[in-house]
Design an enzyme around this catalytic site. Structure first.
Site, PDB file in Angstrom:
ATOM      1  N   TRP A 251       0.828  -1.214   0.000  1.00  0.00           N
ATOM      2  CA  TRP A 251       0.000   0.000   0.000  1.00  0.00           C
ATOM      3  C   TRP A 251       0.859   1.260   0.000  1.00  0.00           C
ATOM      4  CZ3 TRP A 251      -4.235  -1.324  -1.950  1.00  0.00           C
ATOM      5  CH2 TRP A 251      -4.817  -2.548  -1.636  1.00  0.00           C
TER       6      TRP A 251
ATOM      7  N   ASP B 278      -1.490   6.747   6.422  1.00  0.00           N
ATOM      8  CA  ASP B 278      -2.560   5.847   5.994  1.00  0.00           C
ATOM      9  C   ASP B 278      -2.833   4.910   7.170  1.00  0.00           C
ATOM     10  OD1 ASP B 278      -4.120   3.824   4.980  1.00  0.00           O
ATOM     11  OD2 ASP B 278      -2.791   3.285   3.325  1.00  0.00           O
TER      12      ASP B 278
ATOM     13  N   LYS C  54     -12.554  -1.631   7.481  1.00  0.00           N
ATOM     14  CA  LYS C  54     -11.886  -2.499   8.470  1.00  0.00           C
ATOM     15  C   LYS C  54     -12.447  -2.206   9.863  1.00  0.00           C
ATOM     16  CE  LYS C  54      -8.179  -2.315   5.219  1.00  0.00           C
ATOM     17  NZ  LYS C  54      -8.170  -3.597   4.551  1.00  0.00           N
TER      18      LYS C  54
HETATM   19  C1  LIG Z   1      -3.205  -0.036   4.605  1.00  0.00           C
HETATM   20  C2  LIG Z   1      -4.108   0.040   3.406  1.00  0.00           C
HETATM   21  N1  LIG Z   1      -4.079   1.152   2.646  1.00  0.00           N
HETATM   22  C3  LIG Z   1      -4.852   1.274   1.563  1.00  0.00           C
HETATM   23  C4  LIG Z   1      -5.717   0.261   1.169  1.00  0.00           C
HETATM   24  C5  LIG Z   1      -6.564   0.445  -0.046  1.00  0.00           C
HETATM   25  O1  LIG Z   1      -7.849   0.723   0.359  1.00  0.00           O
HETATM   26  P1  LIG Z   1      -9.062   0.894  -0.651  1.00  0.00           P
HETATM   27  O2  LIG Z   1      -9.384  -0.471  -1.171  1.00  0.00           O
HETATM   28  O3  LIG Z   1     -10.137   1.469   0.216  1.00  0.00           O
HETATM   29  O4  LIG Z   1      -8.655   1.814  -1.725  1.00  0.00           O
HETATM   30  C6  LIG Z   1      -5.794  -0.905   1.939  1.00  0.00           C
HETATM   31  C7  LIG Z   1      -6.709  -1.991   1.571  1.00  0.00           C
HETATM   32  O5  LIG Z   1      -6.785  -3.024   2.174  1.00  0.00           O
HETATM   33  C8  LIG Z   1      -4.957  -1.012   3.083  1.00  0.00           C
HETATM   34  O6  LIG Z   1      -4.990  -2.114   3.847  1.00  0.00           O
END
Ligand SMILES: Cc1ncc(COP(=O)(O)O)c(C=O)c1O
Length: 353
Positions: free
Chosen positions: A99, A166, A190
């Site tokens: 991520w 994030d 989550k």
């Molecule tokens: C730490 C983290 N950041 C970003 C994301 C991406 O999220 P989204 O699917 O809402 O774009 C995730 C998805 O699991 C994640 O775990």
């Protein structure tokens, strides 16, 4: 049979929240469903205001110059919104997994992005430490929990530039000094609600400092000015998030849930460490209390183990395809009992093997 949902997100939500959410689908306001009333009607405006107020209160950010937003496009859209709104010339990113890597790629579209440190050399099984953050960067971005690899930052750098994080996988799960951060974001799916909305907590005074033109839907200032209602908000996702935040408040807030999360993680990791059939993936001191990643030492036991946990009503235990093995996601709404059921299955495998 009771289902024990260890999914990494979307994931388990509190039963009472789901009950109230399903009632609101049938009748939210005088016989009208939550998803058929206007988002400008008073009942929904009240929901949005309450959701934003609860988030600020739980994070301890009231009266500190922060605004909370409920946006769309997932945390992935925040990867580019952060850069569009804050990046002018240079920013530093900590690369701790898939991520963060994606956040870096998106930001690089707009300007120079430097990786201050990375744990890619060990397939992201640890959190880099002891790195410098040059003060000429416009902000520093990190990912508090790496959902895929099961690592979690235990400390955050003291920096003089804006700190962006994030927190998709661990928001509302542990006490932190959230005022240390200038911008935090987290997809709802989550610890908060269904997929479809993303929470942002933004210190307002960091905005408006870049020279580029920002499209309205990407501009935090526009969304702040319109109280998260610049366009039609995802009413269901915001409503369920509001219910979950209220559930958390009634439980005693972040402090109370952190105690439960600590217990769940202790039980889970004790079993991983004590049971010779399993091996943890993440370096011990960087282990995540939300996502425990582990593998079987002997892959021949996979079929037996998979059958056993499925028969025990466990769901969502398979690891992410990029690292394999297993991942037990223990978000706020997962009960201690569910963790005990998994741990019993693991120890039963040891007896059988
Ligand atoms: C730490 C983290 N950041 C970003 C994301 C991406 O999220 P989204 O699917 O809402 O774009 C995730 C998805 O699991 C994640 O775990």
């Amino acid at each position: 049979m009771k289902i024990h949902n260890f999914s990494a997100g979307p994931c388990v939500l509190p039963k009472e929240v789901m009950l109230k959410a399903s009632e609101a689908i049938m009748d939210f306001d005088n016989g009208l469903s939550l998803i058929e009333i206007s988002h400008r009607s008073k009942p929904f405006v009240d929901v949005m205001e309450k959701a934003r107020a609860l988030a600020l209160e739980l994070l301890g950010l009231e009266g500190k110059g922060y605004k909370v937003l409920f946006l769309q496009g997932g945390a992935s859209t925040q990867f580019l919104m952060v850069a569009l709104n804050l990046l002018e010339k240079r920013a530093g990113y900590l690369n701790t997994g898939t991520w963060s890597d994606k956040a870096i790629k998106e930001a690089r579209i707009f300007d120079d992005v430097y990786e201050v440190a990375s744990s890619k050399d060990a397939n992201y099984n640890y959190i880099p430490k002891g790195y410098d953050i040059p003060t000429e960067y416009h902000y520093f971005h990190c990912t508090s929990t790496n959902t895929i690899f099961g690592t979690q930052m235990q400390q955050f750098p003291d920096c003089t530039i804006p700190l962006v994080c994030d927190m998709s996988s661990d928001i509302f799960s542990r006490e932190l000094d959230f005022s240390k951060f200038d911008l935090i974001y987290a997809g709802a799916q989550k610890n908060m609600g269904p997929a479809g909305t993303t929470l942002d907590g933004i210190k307002e005074d960091i905005l408006g400092k870049v020279s580029r033109k920002i499209p309205s839907m990407m501009d935090y200032k526009v969304h702040i000015g319109k109280s998260s209602m610049y366009n039609t908000p995802p009413v269901f996702a915001v409503y369920v998030s509001m219910l979950t935040l209220q559930w958390l408040k009634d439980l005693g807030g972040i402090q109370a849930i952190e105690e439960i999360n600590e217990k769940k993680a202790t039980i889970m990791y004790s079993e991983i460490d004590i049971n010779p059939l399993f091996k943890g993936f993440a370096v011990k001191k960087d282990r995540s209390k939300m996502n425990a990643t582990f593998t079987l030492v002997n892959e021949d036991l996979r079929e037996t183990f998979d059958t056993m946990w499925k028969e025990a009503g466990i769901n969502g235990l398979n690891g992410h395809r990029s690292i394999g093995g297993y991942r037990a996601s223990m978000y706020n709404a997962l009960t201690l009992d569910s963790v005990k059921v998994l741990v019993e299955v693991m120890s039963e495998l040891e007896t059988k093997a």
